[in-house]
Write a protein that holds these residues in place. Structure first.
Motif, short mmCIF file in Angstrom:
data_model
loop_
_atom_site.label_atom_id
_atom_site.label_comp_id
_atom_site.label_asym_id
_atom_site.label_seq_id
_atom_site.Cartn_x
_atom_site.Cartn_y
_atom_site.Cartn_z
N THR A 178 0.79 -1.29 -0.01
CA THR A 178 -0.03 0.02 0.10
C THR A 178 0.75 1.32 -0.08
O THR A 178 0.33 2.24 -0.19
CB THR A 178 -1.14 0.00 1.27
OG1 THR A 178 -0.11 -0.34 2.49
CG2 THR A 178 -1.98 -1.03 1.17
N PHE A 179 2.28 1.37 -0.07
CA PHE A 179 3.10 2.05 0.11
C PHE A 179 3.00 3.28 -1.15
O PHE A 179 2.84 4.53 -0.80
CB PHE A 179 4.41 1.83 0.07
CG PHE A 179 5.35 2.76 0.06
CD1 PHE A 179 5.82 3.16 1.32
CD2 PHE A 179 6.03 3.38 -1.13
CE1 PHE A 179 6.95 4.29 1.33
CE2 PHE A 179 7.08 4.28 -0.67
CZ PHE A 179 7.53 4.80 0.29
N ARG A 180 2.85 2.79 -2.32
CA ARG A 180 2.73 3.77 -3.38
C ARG A 180 1.34 4.35 -3.66
O ARG A 180 1.24 5.72 -3.75
CB ARG A 180 3.05 3.02 -4.90
CG ARG A 180 3.32 3.75 -5.94
CD ARG A 180 3.77 2.83 -7.25
NE ARG A 180 3.88 3.64 -8.36
CZ ARG A 180 4.20 3.27 -9.49
NH1 ARG A 180 4.32 1.92 -9.66
NH2 ARG A 180 4.05 4.12 -10.67
N HIS A 181 0.26 3.45 -3.76
CA HIS A 181 -1.10 3.93 -4.11
C HIS A 181 -1.99 4.50 -2.99
O HIS A 181 -2.99 4.89 -2.88
CB HIS A 181 -1.61 3.14 -4.77
CG HIS A 181 -0.93 2.80 -6.24
ND1 HIS A 181 -0.77 3.78 -7.35
CD2 HIS A 181 -0.46 1.67 -6.58
CE1 HIS A 181 -0.15 3.51 -8.26
NE2 HIS A 181 0.16 2.06 -7.96
N LYS A 182 -1.40 3.97 -1.65
CA LYS A 182 -2.33 4.03 -0.31
C LYS A 182 -3.51 3.46 -0.55
O LYS A 182 -4.42 3.97 0.14
CB LYS A 182 -2.46 5.56 -0.17
CG LYS A 182 -1.20 6.46 0.32
CD LYS A 182 -0.39 5.88 1.06
CE LYS A 182 1.13 6.61 1.58
NZ LYS A 182 2.12 6.39 0.28
N CYS A 217 -1.47 -6.81 -5.47
CA CYS A 217 -1.17 -7.35 -3.99
C CYS A 217 -2.01 -8.21 -3.77
O CYS A 217 -1.65 -9.11 -3.07
CB CYS A 217 -1.15 -5.85 -3.24
SG CYS A 217 -0.29 -6.35 -1.66
#
Length: 309
Positions: free
Chosen positions: A281-285, A291
């Motif tokens: 979830t780091f990039r797109h929140k 994933c």
């Protein structure tokens, strides 16, 4: 045999309807009281859907048979992330709130590491370590209280405006149906598996493990489909935190909880699951389908490992 099939079907019916009522009541309360749905998911929904794990573990501790506690909690936490969030991500993109990304998921990872340290150092979780877990649990509740008072990060979702008494009634009835539905589903499926000669070990690794997490699965999928993503993701993160701090902590206050060496690898995998969720979830929140597919593949690999050891 016919009766076991009926019990299984009734269990699934209870789970689906109970989860629907529970999420509906919780989301309505969140809207009416100005409390972020995320907080409802991290507390009431998370604790309610973790009741099967809590009942099994605490009862086992009171009966001086706490050896199943670690496996029950760690196995459930792994399944919660890899299977439940994986399936939920296949249905819809699940938004991750900023506070979940920055605080709750890292906290879940940290307390899982603490659990592993307790297990490595003494091969058991002692009364003193149970007290530590309870202190962390109270600190976590304090953090949620502060979050609730801020009342920000409200989510848009399909939420009906019910009176408070009806919200509480829906949550109470829904919680009862979810827990009883889980019991019926596990009981019925286990008897059917035994009827067809499937091994007890396989039953424990699949049907029972999934069965105790069915409340989280149905509640998260229901919340995601209704647009209440804060409850969907908050339910899982909150359940995992609740499982470690409250369930293991409370059981350790009753009696020493054995931590067998084989659980070290399982606990490491639980830590890895938290890292995968955070990185995913780091990039797109938000938790997206790629994933979710990765999570399901990871659980398949973990299941193969369990079958080989």
């Amino acid at each position: 045999m016919f009766m076991q099939v009926i019990i299984l079907l009734v269990g699934f019916l209870f789970l689906v309807k109970g989860a629907d009522w529970f999420v509906e009541g919780a989301a309505s309360i969140a809207k009416k009281l100005g409390i972020p749905q995320l907080i409802i998911g991290l507390t009431i929904v998370a604790m309610g859907t973790s009741m099967p794990e809590a009942a099994v573990s605490i009862t086992a501790g009171m009966n001086k048979n706490a050896g199943i506690t670690i496996g029950n909690v760690v196995g459930s936490n792994i399944l919660n992330i890899l299977i439940i969030l994986g399936v939920t991500a296949l249905i819809t993109n699940v938004a991750i709130q900023k506070s979940t990304f920055l605080y709750e998921i890292p906290f879940m990872i940290v307390i899982t590491i603490v659990l592993m340290i307790f297990g490595i150092t003494g091969s058991e979780v002692t009364f003193a370590e149970g007290v530590i877990f309870w202190i962390l649990f109270l600190a976590y509740l304090g953090y949620l209280f502060v979050m609730a008072r801020k009342g920000n990060d409200q989510e848009d979702g399909e939420t009906k405006d019910y009176p408070i008494w009806k919200c509480l009634l829906l949550m109470a009835l829904g919680g009862i149906l979810v827990v009883k539905g889980s019991d019926f589903a596990v009981s019925g499926a286990s008897e059917i598996a035994r009827y067809f000669g499937i091994s007890e070990r396989f039953i424990g690794l699949t049907i029972v493990a999934l069965g105790t997490s069915l409340p989280e699965l149905v509640t998260s999928v229901t919340a995601a489909k209704r647009g209440n993503a804060g409850i969907a993701i908050g339910n899982i993160v909150g359940s995992n935190i609740f499982n470690i701090l409250f369930v293991i902590g409370t059981t350790a206050l009753i009696c020493t909880v054995p931590f067998e060496s084989k659980f070290i690898i399982d606990t490491e995998i639980a830590i890895l699951c938290g890292v995968i969720l955070w990185l995913g979830t780091f990039r797109h929140k938000e938790l997206r389908k790629p994933c979710g597919i990765l999570m399901l593949l990871c659980y398949a690999a973990y299941f193969v490992y369990l079958c080989m050891v």
